[in-house]
Design an enzyme around this catalytic site. Structure first.
Site, mmCIF file in Angstrom:
data_model
loop_
_atom_site.group_PDB
_atom_site.id
_atom_site.type_symbol
_atom_site.label_atom_id
_atom_site.label_comp_id
_atom_site.label_asym_id
_atom_site.label_seq_id
_atom_site.Cartn_x
_atom_site.Cartn_y
_atom_site.Cartn_z
ATOM 1 N N THR A 1 -6.087 -51.611 -21.989
ATOM 2 C CA THR A 1 -7.109 -49.877 -22.641
ATOM 3 C C THR A 1 -5.915 -49.442 -24.474
ATOM 4 O OG1 THR A 1 -4.709 -48.723 -21.608
ATOM 5 C CG2 THR A 1 -7.250 -49.492 -20.319
ATOM 6 N N ASP A 2 -6.577 -48.814 -24.566
ATOM 7 C CA ASP A 2 -5.913 -48.682 -26.056
ATOM 8 C C ASP A 2 -5.051 -46.805 -25.189
ATOM 9 O OD1 ASP A 2 -5.786 -47.243 -28.283
ATOM 10 O OD2 ASP A 2 -7.259 -46.906 -28.635
ATOM 11 N N TRP A 3 -3.715 -47.429 -25.903
ATOM 12 C CA TRP A 3 -2.466 -46.363 -25.630
ATOM 13 C C TRP A 3 -3.038 -44.594 -24.965
ATOM 14 C CZ3 TRP A 3 -2.434 -50.965 -26.942
ATOM 15 C CH2 TRP A 3 -0.810 -52.080 -26.555
#
Length: 813
Positions: A228-230
């Site tokens: 995932t993106d953060w």
């Protein structure tokens, strides 16, 4: 599965623990099984490994690393081999800093010039972006570390990026927004893909089975890890089912429990979790190999700095050269004007900020290149404040000069991750300076530094225009070498520069402000729109001048490719970027007039002729048919065009191509705007016909309670007085900080608070606030202050007690 023996020795709890980070940048370890933590770091144009407190906003400094030109810059080189070399240096530095996964390159399409992160992306064309990205990936991974291509997918705005729902039809999704990823994954073979924050047609991308399973895994055969993106995980179990192995950063075990509960309840089979664990273990063990025989923890700083300069030199674009004012001749007296000459703008902002190993200053380098400088004046305030005094002093200096070197551009607070630009203009104080200088001395060469397209109504006030984009730590010298003729400029634009923002195809539908953003312009982004709709532009896609001239001749097209000659008809050596465009001439299926399907960069000595061949690939004639749900070829005559830019076609031939006999996907009368290419005013009915369903309501429902995926901005409609007060306080703070010149701090409020969905409070705080505590906050927001406060405090006590218990158990172990 490759690691079934290890997986069989793991408990359910251990398997689940691997699916989320250990901290902000590291994965979880299980030492008794030989599973170590690996490190992920930002780094599309330079490694950003933070030595101290970690953040995703670029606030805290990182270990020094080479700051290469940004992707938007190197894209202008149109040189895949150069991209691969940059990737090799990035990979070497990642290995030296013991980074296992380098979070880049970013390859989202430049749908709109105002997207705040365009400096980090390659192009408005998927073929171009995919080819460049594949080069970067091969280079990075040649050192045994993993590249991570991002942000998958259709992440084309920064405002409300963590919750916006992107509404796009299937054909446009495939042809425009996924093709770059398809090429990058097929030709670069990245070990990791990063999912984007946004929703796609109603489902978060990392939970989207169509995107993650049907396309990425089944159709493209991707076997690597999806991260995932953060803070980009919404429903952890849904993400796991879709094949999202790794959630970052840590949630301190909270989402691990979600996975364990889902397996025990039968919501997901343990085999699904095992497959995800297997892929993550493969990433861990594969990227650890590079460190087994590597003792060296450094790299050749000077060599890498030289490579950064070479990359910048080949990526600089000469946009104007009236009266052959360039290159600057020796002995010419030059006035150096512009704040960017003393303090270069050489990189982007946010998660890609690099702490450079070396900084080159323009003013300190002038003498080295034989430029006879008569002095320097800043001419303008960097962040837009007007100063008549600065303009007057600059004009006084300009009067004494033969030529004015004017360094202008966009500042660091204008182009940044997390927010979009408000307009395409150069700051007004810089424009005033340009006009004043022109009245004083018309021999102006502007040196432009910015990472995205801008309007240039002042273009007639300068004789020369050199665009350095964001050219990295060595960009100052690279630009001086172009200005003085040591380097013959060879860059060409990888995006169109419109005359004005109102001419752009997504004008009026960018960005999505509330629930969703509609891609009504369909296939027609960038040059595809301007060319098809006959809209004049300032500089077309693929445009760039040289200090020499090139002639094209003798085109021959066959089923396998196209052959032609290029001759350097000037007096000095140079490089030319030849571009292959293909246009279907049947009219049965709406398409842009021309689409890029190949390119090559050719070095030619003065007077030299070379024969060039560009092969067709499987993407040259295809289109995505929404009736057959697959790629098809329309039987028709195709125009085969060779151009020096999208608007400068030098050679053309016609080729008949046999088709796949697929049924026509559309009834023309239902989408007249598409067949005309006039997509600025596509009706709701036309868009719904393309989508095959109704368009969702794009505005917030202000009557319902606020939930996890609503943003802090929506607190303006909250029932709770405290939430409304907090909204007005945040709004005031943003206004006040901008007013007093603290624009970067103001931007941080918008980026990390204003547009943050409530779930982000839990996902980005590393377990300090968990979802049950968030339930308490939402009760307060929705008008139940005391009940919410009691719930919040109760859950906080539980969290502290559980943390203490874990600590005691660990000590006992």
């Amino acid at each position: 599965m490759k690691y079934l023996q290890i997986i069989n020795r793991m408990t359910l709890e251990e398997k689940a623990s691997l699916m989320s980070g250990k901290d902000f940048w590291q994965t979880q370890d299980i030492e008794h099984l030989g599973i170590h933590s690996i490190f992920l770091a930002d780094g599309p144009h330079g490694i950003r490994k933070q030595a101290a407190a970690a953040d995703h906003l670029g606030l805290n400094p990182s270990i020094p690393a080479t700051c290469f030109p940004t992707a938007a810059t190197v894209a202008n080189s149109w040189n895949v081999e150069l991209g691969e070399k940059v990737g090799q240096y990035l990979g070497e530095e990642a290995a030296a800093q013991k980074v296992n996964v380098l979070l880049g390159p970013g390859i989202n399409m430049k749908r709109d010039p105002l997207c705040g992160r365009n400096f980090e992306y390659f192009s408005e064309d998927p073929y171009h972006a995919g080819k460049m990205a594949a080069g970067y990936i091969r280079g990075i991974q040649s050192h045994g570390v993993s590249a991570c291509v991002k942000h998958f997918a259709v992440n084309n705005q920064e405002e409300r990026r963590m919750s916006i729902d992107t509404i796009v039809d299937e054909r446009t999704l495939r042809e425009i927004y996924l093709t770059a990823f398809e090429i990058a994954i097929a030709e670069g073979e990245p070990m990791t893909v990063m999912s984007s924050y946004n929703q796609l047609n109603g489902t978060y991308t990392n939970e989207n089975l169509h995107l993650m399973q049907e396309i990425l895994r089944e159709e493209w055969g991707f076997e690597g890890v999806v991260v995932t993106d953060w803070g980009g995980s919404n429903d952890r179990v849904a993400g796991l089912i879709a094949g999202n192995e790794l959630e970052m950063p840590t949630t301190a075990g909270e989402t691990n429990e979600d996975i364990i509960t889902a397996v025990k309840s039968g919501q997901i089979k343990e085999e699904v979790l095992d497959r995800c664990v297997d892929r993550l273990l493969d990433l861990i063990f594969t990227t650890e190999e590079v460190y087994k025989n590597r003792n060296e923890k450094s790299f050749n700083v000077e060599k890498h700095h030289e490579a950064a300069q070479q990359a910048a030199e080949e990526s600089i674009v000469l946009l104007k050269n009236e009266d052959r004012i360039l290159p600057i001749k020796k002995g010419v007296k030059a006035a150096i004007i512009g704040d960017f000459a003393s303090e270069a703008r050489y990189q982007g902002a946010g998660s890609s900020i690099v702490n450079p190993t070396v900084r080159v200053n323009t003013l300190d380098s002038l003498e080295q290149f034989g430029i006879d400088s008569i002095g320097y004046e800043p001419g303008f305030e960097r962040y837009g404040k007007k100063s008549r005094k600065k303009i007057d002093k600059a004009c006084a200096l300009a009067k004494k000069a033969d030529v004015v070197l004017l360094y202008i551009g966009l500042d660091e607070a204008t182009e940044a991750e997390g927010l979009d630009r408000s307009n395409m203009k150069l700051p007004e104080n810089q424009i005033e300076l340009i006009h004043a200088l022109h009245e004083t001395n018309p021999n102006i060469v502007a040196v432009l530094s910015c990472g995205s397209a801008i309007e240039m109504p002042w273009i007639d006030k300068v004789k020369g225009l050199v665009h350095g984009y964001l050219s990295g730590q060595a960009g100052a010298k690279a630009i001086l070498r172009v200005l003085t003729g040591e380097i013959n400029p060879s860059g060409k634009l990888a995006e169109t520069y419109p005359l004005r923002y109102e001419d752009t195809p997504a004008f009026g539908s960018f960005p999505g402000k509330e629930v969703s953003v509609e891609y009504r312009e369909s296939l027609f982004i960038g040059y595809r729109y301007y060319d098809t709709a006959n809209v004049n532009v300032l500089f077309p896609f693929g445009y760039g001048l040289s200090y020499t001239t090139f002639e094209y001749s003798n085109i021959q097209a066959d089923r396998d490719g196209v052959t032609f000659n290029i001759t350097n008809t000037g007096t000095i050596a140079g490089m030319e970027i030849a571009q292959l465009y293909v246009g279907c001439r049947s009219g049965n299926i709406f398409r842009p007039n021309k689409e890029l399907k190949g390119f090559t960069k050719v070095f030619l000595l003065a007077g030299e002729t070379k024969t060039v061949r560009i092969l067709f690939d499987d993407k040259a004639f295809r289109y995505f048919n929404v009736k057959t749900n697959r790629w098809e070829i329309e039987q028709a005559d195709y125009a085969i065009m060779i151009g020096a830019s999208s608007a400068d076609i030098r050679l053309e031939s016609t080729l008949f191509v046999e088709g796949t006999d697929a049924p026509l996907p559309y009834d023309k009368e239902n989408i007249p705007s598409m067949y005309a290419g006039k997509v600025r005013d596509v009706t709701k009915e036309e868009f719904e016909y393309l989508l095959g369903r109704q368009v969702p309501v794009p505005t917030w429902d202000r009557t319902r309670p606020l939930g996890y995926n609503d943003t802090i901005a929506q607190c303006q409609y909250a029932k709770g007085w405290l939430a409304r007060f907090a909204f007005h306080l945040i709004t005031f703070a943003y206004w006040f900080l901008r007013k007093i010149g603290k624009r970067s701090t103001a931007n941080l409020i918008m980026m990390s608070v204003y547009h943050m969905p409530f779930r982000g409070i839990a996902r980005m705080t590393g377990g300090i606030v968990n979802m049950p505590m968030l339930d308490g906050l939402l009760l307060m927001v929705n008008g139940n202050f005391f009940k919410g406060m009691a719930h919040f405090l109760k859950e906080r006590k539980k969290l502290i007690k559980a943390a203490k218990l874990r600590s005691l158990n660990n000590e006992g172990a």
